[in-house]
Design a protein around this motif. Structure first.
Motif, PDB file in Angstrom:
ATOM      1  N   UNK A   1       2.321 -11.484  20.398  1.00  0.00           N
ATOM      2  CA  UNK A   1       1.423 -11.519  19.246  1.00  0.00           C
ATOM      3  C   UNK A   1       2.222 -11.370  17.962  1.00  0.00           C
ATOM      4  N   UNK A   2       1.682 -11.965  16.901  1.00  0.00           N
ATOM      5  CA  UNK A   2       2.271 -11.829  15.577  1.00  0.00           C
ATOM      6  C   UNK A   2       1.479 -10.788  14.811  1.00  0.00           C
ATOM      7  N   UNK A   3       2.197  -9.864  14.200  1.00  0.00           N
ATOM      8  CA  UNK A   3       1.593  -8.816  13.377  1.00  0.00           C
ATOM      9  C   UNK A   3       2.069  -8.996  11.939  1.00  0.00           C
ATOM     10  N   UNK A   4       1.176  -8.715  10.996  1.00  0.00           N
ATOM     11  CA  UNK A   4       1.522  -8.759   9.574  1.00  0.00           C
ATOM     12  C   UNK A   4       1.417  -7.369   8.977  1.00  0.00           C
ATOM     13  N   UNK A   5       2.392  -7.025   8.155  1.00  0.00           N
ATOM     14  CA  UNK A   5       2.391  -5.738   7.466  1.00  0.00           C
ATOM     15  C   UNK A   5       1.228  -5.702   6.489  1.00  0.00           C
ATOM     16  N   UNK A   6       0.374  -4.670   6.595  1.00  0.00           N
ATOM     17  CA  UNK A   6      -0.787  -4.567   5.714  1.00  0.00           C
ATOM     18  C   UNK A   6      -0.804  -3.279   4.902  1.00  0.00           C
ATOM     19  N   UNK A   7       0.005  -2.291   5.285  1.00  0.00           N
ATOM     20  CA  UNK A   7       0.013  -1.038   4.534  1.00  0.00           C
ATOM     21  C   UNK A   7       1.269  -0.229   4.838  1.00  0.00           C
ATOM     22  N   UNK A   8       1.681   0.554   3.847  1.00  0.00           N
ATOM     23  CA  UNK A   8       2.858   1.425   3.985  1.00  0.00           C
ATOM     24  C   UNK A   8       2.533   2.771   3.364  1.00  0.00           C
ATOM     25  N   UNK A   9       2.876   3.849   4.054  1.00  0.00           N
ATOM     26  CA  UNK A   9       2.854   5.183   3.451  1.00  0.00           C
ATOM     27  C   UNK A   9       4.297   5.517   3.121  1.00  0.00           C
ATOM     28  N   UNK A  10       4.522   5.960   1.901  1.00  0.00           N
ATOM     29  CA  UNK A  10       5.882   6.223   1.411  1.00  0.00           C
ATOM     30  C   UNK A  10       6.067   7.695   1.090  1.00  0.00           C
ATOM     31  N   UNK A  11       7.286   8.170   1.314  1.00  0.00           N
ATOM     32  CA  UNK A  11       7.665   9.499   0.825  1.00  0.00           C
ATOM     33  C   UNK A  11       8.597   9.273  -0.357  1.00  0.00           C
ATOM     34  N   UNK A  12       8.124   9.632  -1.544  1.00  0.00           N
ATOM     35  CA  UNK A  12       8.917   9.484  -2.757  1.00  0.00           C
ATOM     36  C   UNK A  12       9.582  10.821  -3.036  1.00  0.00           C
ATOM     37  N   UNK A  13      10.891  10.857  -2.989  1.00  0.00           N
ATOM     38  CA  UNK A  13      11.639  12.099  -3.193  1.00  0.00           C
ATOM     39  C   UNK A  13      12.996  11.989  -2.543  1.00  0.00           C
ATOM     40  N   UNK A  14      13.966  12.701  -3.098  1.00  0.00           N
ATOM     41  CA  UNK A  14      15.339  12.585  -2.605  1.00  0.00           C
ATOM     42  C   UNK A  14      15.616  13.447  -1.391  1.00  0.00           C
ATOM     43  N   UNK A  15      14.807  14.494  -1.168  1.00  0.00           N
ATOM     44  CA  UNK A  15      15.096  15.359  -0.034  1.00  0.00           C
ATOM     45  C   UNK A  15      13.814  15.754   0.679  1.00  0.00           C
ATOM     46  N   UNK A  16      13.992  16.440   1.805  1.00  0.00           N
ATOM     47  CA  UNK A  16      12.854  16.818   2.640  1.00  0.00           C
ATOM     48  C   UNK A  16      12.103  18.018   2.094  1.00  0.00           C
ATOM     49  N   UNK A  17      12.696  18.732   1.155  1.00  0.00           N
ATOM     50  CA  UNK A  17      12.082  19.944   0.624  1.00  0.00           C
ATOM     51  C   UNK A  17      10.982  19.691  -0.390  1.00  0.00           C
ATOM     52  N   UNK A  18      10.825  18.473  -0.823  1.00  0.00           N
ATOM     53  CA  UNK A  18       9.791  18.165  -1.810  1.00  0.00           C
ATOM     54  C   UNK A  18       9.560  16.684  -1.855  1.00  0.00           C
ATOM     55  N   UNK A  19       8.699  16.286  -2.715  1.00  0.00           N
ATOM     56  CA  UNK A  19       8.424  14.866  -2.851  1.00  0.00           C
ATOM     57  C   UNK A  19       6.944  14.606  -2.994  1.00  0.00           C
TER      58      UNK A  19
END
Length: 198
Positions: A128-146
């Motif tokens: 099957x072919x899948x198309x990207x429909x959504x992305x969740x992003x983490x904006x931040x340089x490190x894991x301690x915040x963002x």
């Protein structure tokens, strides 16, 4: 409520996102093996140096690995491979952006990953072919915040441009394009949603 009205109820998560993976183990000496199926709603993909695209990460997840297992023939080494037994309507892929260091501190992995707009996923019987429909992003340089944002198509909004996407940042919604999102989110994409072409 469905049971009291003689109706059937199907959980939307099950209907849209649930799929089965088949794990096959084969002894390296006698070739005896076993198959086992597990139910998933998403796959978590390791960010591997040298893998630059989502499909390469998925291929790495599916490749055969060594498994320490005592076979009846006495061998302790087997190979194990995962494959899709069924395919979901929406495939959710989690990119492992966060990992623990050898000092047990949490670190963000900012390895750039080319976000495939289309992805071909196969079972033994079908592809099957899948198309990207959504992305969740983490904006931040490190894991301690963002900060978390989301980009995606909106099926309820009629647009002339087939590549029209929207960025959702708290209460602010801005219009963008899928091409721009895929280019901009290489280092911050965290969870990817791919919808199957029916």
């Amino acid at each position: 409520m469905a049971a009291s009205t003689d109706k059937t109820y199907t959980c939307p998560v099950e209907r849209q996102m649930m799929f089965k993976m088949e794990n096959t183990r084969i002894c390296r000496i006698c070739a005896a093996g076993s198959n086992r199926q597990e139910v998933f709603t998403n796959l978590s993909l390791d960010l591997i140096p040298g893998c630059e695209t989502v499909d390469e990460l998925l291929m790495s997840y599916l490749k055969e690995t060594n498994l320490e297992y005592r076979c009846e023939c006495g061998s302790t080494l087997s190979g194990q491979r995962s494959s899709f037994a069924t395919l979901p309507r929406v495939l959710v892929l989690h990119l492992k952006r966060f990992r623990y260091t050898s000092f047990y501190t949490l670190k963000k992995d900012r390895q750039p990953i080319h976000l495939n707009k289309d992805l071909v996923v196969s079972t033994k019987q079908d592809a099957c072919v899948y198309s990207l429909v959504s992305i969740i992003n983490h904006i931040g340089k490190n894991a301690g915040g963002g900060h978390y944002t989301s980009d995606g198509v909106d099926p309820d909004v009629e647009v002339e441009d087939p590549d029209c996407w929207f960025t959702y940042d708290d209460a602010r919604v801005t219009k963008t394009s899928g091409a721009y999102v895929c280019k901009k989110r290489k280092q911050s994409a965290y969870i990817l949603f791919y919808k199957r072409h029916d």
